[in-house]
Motif scaffolding. Sequence first.
Motif, PDB file in Angstrom:
ATOM      1  N   MET A   1     -22.586  -5.199   4.880  1.00 11.48           N
ATOM      2  CA  MET A   1     -21.842  -5.815   3.445  1.00 11.48           C
ATOM      3  C   MET A   1     -20.495  -6.043   4.180  1.00 11.48           C
ATOM      4  SD  MET A   1     -20.588  -4.314  -0.091  1.00 11.48           S
ATOM      5  CE  MET A   1     -22.181  -4.502  -0.710  1.00 11.48           C
ATOM      6  N   PRO A   2     -19.873  -7.156   4.333  1.00 17.82           N
ATOM      7  CA  PRO A   2     -18.549  -7.416   4.906  1.00 17.82           C
ATOM      8  C   PRO A   2     -17.344  -6.480   4.259  1.00 17.82           C
ATOM      9  CG  PRO A   2     -19.610  -9.288   4.000  1.00 17.82           C
ATOM     10  CD  PRO A   2     -20.534  -8.341   3.621  1.00 17.82           C
ATOM     11  N   GLU A   3     -16.496  -6.037   5.069  1.00 10.60           N
ATOM     12  CA  GLU A   3     -15.487  -4.971   4.844  1.00 10.60           C
ATOM     13  C   GLU A   3     -13.983  -5.999   5.073  1.00 10.60           C
ATOM     14  OE1 GLU A   3     -15.441  -1.106   6.073  1.00 10.60           O
ATOM     15  OE2 GLU A   3     -16.751  -0.770   4.258  1.00 10.60           O
ATOM     16  N   ALA A   4     -13.272  -5.236   4.587  1.00 10.23           N
ATOM     17  CA  ALA A   4     -11.864  -5.819   4.513  1.00 10.23           C
ATOM     18  C   ALA A   4     -10.964  -4.707   4.698  1.00 10.23           C
ATOM     19  CB  ALA A   4     -11.335  -6.853   3.212  1.00 10.23           C
ATOM     20  N   VAL A   5      -9.558  -4.925   5.361  1.00 12.35           N
ATOM     21  CA  VAL A   5      -8.393  -4.142   5.264  1.00 12.35           C
ATOM     22  C   VAL A   5      -7.237  -4.682   4.689  1.00 12.35           C
ATOM     23  CG1 VAL A   5      -6.921  -2.870   6.851  1.00 12.35           C
ATOM     24  CG2 VAL A   5      -9.349  -3.079   7.651  1.00 12.35           C
ATOM     25  N   ALA A   6      -6.712  -3.882   4.034  1.00 19.52           N
ATOM     26  CA  ALA A   6      -5.500  -4.325   3.041  1.00 19.52           C
ATOM     27  C   ALA A   6      -4.284  -3.441   3.240  1.00 19.52           C
ATOM     28  CB  ALA A   6      -5.902  -4.551   1.410  1.00 19.52           C
ATOM     29  N   VAL A   7      -3.163  -3.709   3.421  1.00 15.93           N
ATOM     30  CA  VAL A   7      -1.857  -3.095   3.447  1.00 15.93           C
ATOM     31  C   VAL A   7      -1.006  -3.421   2.225  1.00 15.93           C
ATOM     32  CG1 VAL A   7      -2.428  -2.409   5.890  1.00 15.93           C
ATOM     33  CG2 VAL A   7      -0.982  -4.543   5.250  1.00 15.93           C
ATOM     34  N   ILE A   8      -0.297  -2.461   1.985  1.00  9.32           N
ATOM     35  CA  ILE A   8       0.899  -2.875   1.077  1.00  9.32           C
ATOM     36  C   ILE A   8       2.118  -1.987   1.671  1.00  9.32           C
ATOM     37  CG2 ILE A   8       1.904  -2.368  -1.142  1.00  9.32           C
ATOM     38  CD1 ILE A   8      -0.751  -2.746  -2.430  1.00  9.32           C
ATOM     39  N   GLU A   9       3.236  -2.513   1.828  1.00  2.00           N
ATOM     40  CA  GLU A   9       4.420  -1.966   2.093  1.00  2.00           C
ATOM     41  C   GLU A   9       5.290  -1.961   1.096  1.00  2.00           C
ATOM     42  OE1 GLU A   9       7.957  -2.361   5.480  1.00  2.00           O
ATOM     43  OE2 GLU A   9       6.818  -3.950   5.232  1.00  2.00           O
ATOM     44  N   THR A  10       6.243  -0.781   0.576  1.00  5.71           N
ATOM     45  CA  THR A  10       6.890  -0.928  -0.570  1.00  5.71           C
ATOM     46  C   THR A  10       8.322  -0.274  -0.213  1.00  5.71           C
ATOM     47  OG1 THR A  10       6.280   1.390  -1.247  1.00  5.71           O
ATOM     48  CG2 THR A  10       5.216  -0.333  -2.228  1.00  5.71           C
ATOM     49  N   MET A  11       9.489  -0.494  -0.877  1.00  7.35           N
ATOM     50  CA  MET A  11      10.444   0.420  -0.830  1.00  7.35           C
ATOM     51  C   MET A  11      10.508   1.452  -1.769  1.00  7.35           C
ATOM     52  SD  MET A  11      13.459   0.436   0.553  1.00  7.35           S
ATOM     53  CE  MET A  11      13.903  -1.286   1.553  1.00  7.35           C
ATOM     54  N   GLY A  12      10.704   2.718  -1.122  1.00 12.39           N
ATOM     55  CA  GLY A  12      10.421   3.789  -1.891  1.00 12.39           C
ATOM     56  C   GLY A  12       9.186   4.592  -1.757  1.00 12.39           C
ATOM     57  N   PHE A  13       9.306   5.835  -2.007  1.00 11.39           N
ATOM     58  CA  PHE A  13       8.038   6.589  -1.915  1.00 11.39           C
ATOM     59  C   PHE A  13       7.227   6.460  -3.519  1.00 11.39           C
ATOM     60  CE2 PHE A  13       5.276  10.517  -2.929  1.00 11.39           C
ATOM     61  CZ  PHE A  13       4.456  10.448  -1.721  1.00 11.39           C
ATOM     62  N   PRO A  14       7.714   6.327  -4.551  1.00 13.65           N
ATOM     63  CA  PRO A  14       7.224   6.266  -6.086  1.00 13.65           C
ATOM     64  C   PRO A  14       6.318   5.221  -5.950  1.00 13.65           C
ATOM     65  CG  PRO A  14       9.589   7.177  -6.352  1.00 13.65           C
ATOM     66  CD  PRO A  14       9.306   6.884  -5.005  1.00 13.65           C
ATOM     67  N   ALA A  15       7.002   3.944  -5.459  1.00 12.77           N
ATOM     68  CA  ALA A  15       6.466   2.660  -5.445  1.00 12.77           C
ATOM     69  C   ALA A  15       4.935   2.801  -4.753  1.00 12.77           C
ATOM     70  CB  ALA A  15       7.138   1.756  -5.051  1.00 12.77           C
ATOM     71  N   ILE A  16       5.081   3.471  -3.676  1.00  6.72           N
ATOM     72  CA  ILE A  16       3.977   3.390  -2.644  1.00  6.72           C
ATOM     73  C   ILE A  16       2.809   4.647  -3.351  1.00  6.72           C
ATOM     74  CG2 ILE A  16       4.072   5.219  -1.025  1.00  6.72           C
ATOM     75  CD1 ILE A  16       2.903   1.839  -0.221  1.00  6.72           C
ATOM     76  N   LEU A  17       3.250   5.610  -4.102  1.00  8.72           N
ATOM     77  CA  LEU A  17       2.375   6.458  -4.518  1.00  8.72           C
ATOM     78  C   LEU A  17       1.663   5.709  -5.835  1.00  8.72           C
ATOM     79  CD1 LEU A  17       1.181   9.377  -5.006  1.00  8.72           C
ATOM     80  CD2 LEU A  17       3.507   9.806  -6.430  1.00  8.72           C
ATOM     81  N   ALA A  18       2.496   4.976  -6.596  1.00  5.01           N
ATOM     82  CA  ALA A  18       1.759   4.233  -7.777  1.00  5.01           C
ATOM     83  C   ALA A  18       0.721   3.262  -7.201  1.00  5.01           C
ATOM     84  CB  ALA A  18       2.710   3.565  -8.586  1.00  5.01           C
TER      85      ALA A  18
ATOM     86  N   VAL B   1       0.811   1.677   3.065  1.00  5.07           N
ATOM     87  CA  VAL B   1      -0.593   2.450   2.961  1.00  5.07           C
ATOM     88  C   VAL B   1      -1.871   1.175   3.244  1.00  5.07           C
ATOM     89  CG1 VAL B   1      -0.748   1.697   0.492  1.00  5.07           C
ATOM     90  CG2 VAL B   1      -1.827   3.669   1.122  1.00  5.07           C
ATOM     91  N   ALA B   2      -2.622   1.647   3.763  1.00  2.00           N
ATOM     92  CA  ALA B   2      -3.799   0.729   3.945  1.00  2.00           C
ATOM     93  C   ALA B   2      -5.163   1.441   3.326  1.00  2.00           C
ATOM     94  CB  ALA B   2      -4.020   0.697   5.478  1.00  2.00           C
ATOM     95  N   ILE B   3      -5.988   0.286   2.894  1.00  2.00           N
ATOM     96  CA  ILE B   3      -7.398   0.655   2.366  1.00  2.00           C
ATOM     97  C   ILE B   3      -8.207  -0.194   2.992  1.00  2.00           C
ATOM     98  CG2 ILE B   3      -6.482   1.312   0.032  1.00  2.00           C
ATOM     99  CD1 ILE B   3      -7.317  -1.407  -0.849  1.00  2.00           C
ATOM    100  N   ARG B   4      -9.522   0.371   2.872  1.00  2.00           N
ATOM    101  CA  ARG B   4     -10.586  -0.484   3.383  1.00  2.00           C
ATOM    102  C   ARG B   4     -11.763  -0.531   2.475  1.00  2.00           C
ATOM    103  NH1 ARG B   4     -12.823   0.973   9.333  1.00  2.00           N
ATOM    104  NH2 ARG B   4     -13.992  -0.685   8.859  1.00  2.00           N
ATOM    105  N   GLY B   5     -12.701  -1.429   2.185  1.00  2.00           N
ATOM    106  CA  GLY B   5     -13.872  -1.308   1.579  1.00  2.00           C
ATOM    107  C   GLY B   5     -14.315  -2.785   1.532  1.00  2.00           C
ATOM    108  N   PRO B   6     -15.253  -2.903   0.632  1.00  2.77           N
ATOM    109  CA  PRO B   6     -15.867  -4.427   0.597  1.00  2.77           C
ATOM    110  C   PRO B   6     -14.927  -5.224   0.048  1.00  2.77           C
ATOM    111  CG  PRO B   6     -17.444  -2.613  -0.634  1.00  2.77           C
ATOM    112  CD  PRO B   6     -16.166  -1.961  -0.126  1.00  2.77           C
ATOM    113  N   VAL B   7     -14.992  -6.571   0.592  1.00  2.00           N
ATOM    114  CA  VAL B   7     -14.172  -7.671   0.453  1.00  2.00           C
ATOM    115  C   VAL B   7     -13.760  -7.864  -0.977  1.00  2.00           C
ATOM    116  CG1 VAL B   7     -13.443 -10.058   0.817  1.00  2.00           C
ATOM    117  CG2 VAL B   7     -14.648  -8.724   2.594  1.00  2.00           C
ATOM    118  N   SER B   8     -14.714  -7.841  -1.757  1.00  2.00           N
ATOM    119  CA  SER B   8     -14.200  -8.049  -3.288  1.00  2.00           C
ATOM    120  C   SER B   8     -13.505  -7.016  -4.063  1.00  2.00           C
ATOM    121  CB  SER B   8     -15.686  -8.467  -4.056  1.00  2.00           C
ATOM    122  OG  SER B   8     -16.132  -7.221  -4.034  1.00  2.00           O
ATOM    123  N   GLU B   9     -13.970  -5.888  -3.550  1.00  2.00           N
ATOM    124  CA  GLU B   9     -13.119  -4.257  -4.142  1.00  2.00           C
ATOM    125  C   GLU B   9     -11.994  -4.360  -3.504  1.00  2.00           C
ATOM    126  OE1 GLU B   9     -14.872  -2.266  -6.154  1.00  2.00           O
ATOM    127  OE2 GLU B   9     -16.490  -3.331  -6.486  1.00  2.00           O
TER     128      GLU B   9
END
Length: 101
Positions: A1-18, A44-52
């Motif tokens: 199953m094809p996988e993907a990697v996604a990253v999000i960068e935020t300003m401040g810890f509460p935003a990245i926690l949420a 933060v970075a996540i991995r999983g199936p592309v659609s997920e």
Amino acid sequence: MPEAVAVIETMGFPAILAAADAMVKAGRVTLVWFDKAESGRFVVAIRGPVSEVNMAQAAGIEAGESVFGGEVLTHYIVPNPPENVINVLPLEYTEAVERFR
């Protein structure tokens, strides 16, 4: 199953926690990496199936921006990342996160 990697960068810890909380609850994804960037930024970075991953990242962006003062600075998805990207960047499924796959 094809996988993907996604990253999000935020300003401040509460935003990245949420964002991280929303991502792992919104899709069948694994949080594989978290780090402090500079000047109060967090990534933060996540991995999983592309659609997920697509679904989870959208939920993470929304959650990060809904936090009081929260700001999502950047985000990106790499569908089907090449092996050299996975081997060089800290995106492997480590022993610590393997049980959450």
